[in-house]
Design a protein around this motif. Structure first.
Motif, PDB file in Angstrom:
ATOM      1  N   THR A  10      41.228   7.645  22.454  1.00 12.71           N
ATOM      2  CA  THR A  10      40.132   8.582  22.440  1.00 12.71           C
ATOM      3  C   THR A  10      38.548   8.250  23.217  1.00 12.71           C
ATOM      4  O   THR A  10      38.246   7.488  23.737  1.00 12.71           O
ATOM      5  N   LEU A  11      38.808   9.641  23.284  1.00  8.61           N
ATOM      6  CA  LEU A  11      36.666   9.860  24.594  1.00  8.61           C
ATOM      7  C   LEU A  11      36.038   8.640  23.765  1.00  8.61           C
ATOM      8  O   LEU A  11      35.813   8.148  24.847  1.00  8.61           O
ATOM      9  N   SER A  66      34.840   6.268  26.463  1.00  5.23           N
ATOM     10  CA  SER A  66      33.730   6.484  27.106  1.00  5.23           C
ATOM     11  C   SER A  66      33.094   4.827  27.158  1.00  5.23           C
ATOM     12  O   SER A  66      32.552   4.327  27.436  1.00  5.23           O
ATOM     13  N   ASP A  67      33.659   3.960  25.567  1.00  2.61           N
ATOM     14  CA  ASP A  67      32.937   2.298  25.521  1.00  2.61           C
ATOM     15  C   ASP A  67      33.238   1.568  26.532  1.00  2.61           C
ATOM     16  O   ASP A  67      32.602   0.803  26.953  1.00  2.61           O
ATOM     17  N   ILE A  68      35.290   2.030  26.849  1.00  2.00           N
ATOM     18  CA  ILE A  68      35.356   1.032  27.396  1.00  2.00           C
ATOM     19  C   ILE A  68      34.416   0.809  29.053  1.00  2.00           C
ATOM     20  O   ILE A  68      34.451  -0.006  29.892  1.00  2.00           O
ATOM     21  N   LEU A  69      34.821   2.454  29.754  1.00  2.00           N
ATOM     22  CA  LEU A  69      34.004   3.117  30.725  1.00  2.00           C
ATOM     23  C   LEU A  69      32.675   2.495  30.915  1.00  2.00           C
ATOM     24  O   LEU A  69      32.348   2.224  31.865  1.00  2.00           O
ATOM     25  N   ILE A 115      35.017  13.874  34.420  1.00  2.00           N
ATOM     26  CA  ILE A 115      36.344  12.958  34.453  1.00  2.00           C
ATOM     27  C   ILE A 115      37.887  13.433  34.153  1.00  2.00           C
ATOM     28  O   ILE A 115      38.111  13.881  35.123  1.00  2.00           O
ATOM     29  N   LEU A 116      37.599  13.211  33.352  1.00  2.00           N
ATOM     30  CA  LEU A 116      39.288  13.676  31.947  1.00  2.00           C
ATOM     31  C   LEU A 116      39.165  14.912  32.299  1.00  2.00           C
ATOM     32  O   LEU A 116      40.411  15.268  32.517  1.00  2.00           O
ATOM     33  N   GLN A 154      41.180  14.077  19.857  1.00  2.00           N
ATOM     34  CA  GLN A 154      42.085  14.042  21.151  1.00  2.00           C
ATOM     35  C   GLN A 154      42.748  12.592  21.344  1.00  2.00           C
ATOM     36  O   GLN A 154      41.461  11.615  21.964  1.00  2.00           O
ATOM     37  N   LEU A 155      43.916  12.292  22.020  1.00  2.00           N
ATOM     38  CA  LEU A 155      43.850  11.102  22.604  1.00  2.00           C
ATOM     39  C   LEU A 155      44.892  11.410  23.590  1.00  2.00           C
ATOM     40  O   LEU A 155      44.911  12.683  24.548  1.00  2.00           O
TER      41      LEU A 155
END
Length: 158
Positions: free
Chosen positions: A64-65, A69-72, A82-83, A104-105
């Motif tokens: 998900t967004l 966001s957490d990963i980035l 960006i998406l 949303q995936l």
């Protein structure tokens, strides 16, 4: 200009700077130089967009967004921008989560996978960039940056 040239140019005085400040500045300067080089290599998408693609690809399930966001390590707003650019270029698509329609995936498209296969020159760049650096040193750097990031999280609520 590479960092050694800056250091040895005599135009900047690095004496007396504590090592932790110097390291932070070095990381920031490196990130800027790396992003410029990567942006120049990949004409179709930016480094930040490519990094998002890499992170999406590493997820076991479409993220998900919020998860991305957490990963980035970036805000929802920045990642959404960006998406949206990647979606406009046909590299990703958003689909509703079957279990929670509000979410949303993010899925990579065939166009994106094809782009990644064609631009696998990154392996050559990585080999050259990390040439002469032992796995032990790389792991020590990873450990150090991970600890710094963990310490930084203590200030998020401040």
């Amino acid at each position: 200009m590479i960092i050694d040239d800056v250091i040895n140019s005599g135009k900047v005085n690095f004496s007396g700077i504590p090592a932790n400040y110097y390291l932070l500045g070095l990381i920031s300067a490196f990130e800027n130089r790396f992003q410029a080089m990567a942006d120049n290599m990949m004409k179709e998408i930016s480094w930040k967009q490519f990094f998002a693609v890499i992170c999406i690809n590493m997820c076991k399930e479409p993220p998900t967004l919020k998860e991305l966001s957490d990963i980035l390590g970036s805000s929802h707003q920045n990642v959404k921008q960006i998406l949206l650019k990647l979606e406009k270029k046909g590299f990703i698509e958003f689909i509703p989560d079957e279990t929670d329609k509000r979410k949303q995936l993010i899925l990579l498209t065939d166009k994106c996978r094809s782009f990644c296969e064609k631009n696998d020159a990154s392996a050559v760049i990585m080999k050259k960039m990390f040439g002469g650096i032992s796995d032990k040193d790389i792991k020590a750097t990873i450990k150090t940056i991970t600890i710094i990031e963990k310490n930084l999280r203590e200030f998020e609520g401040v």
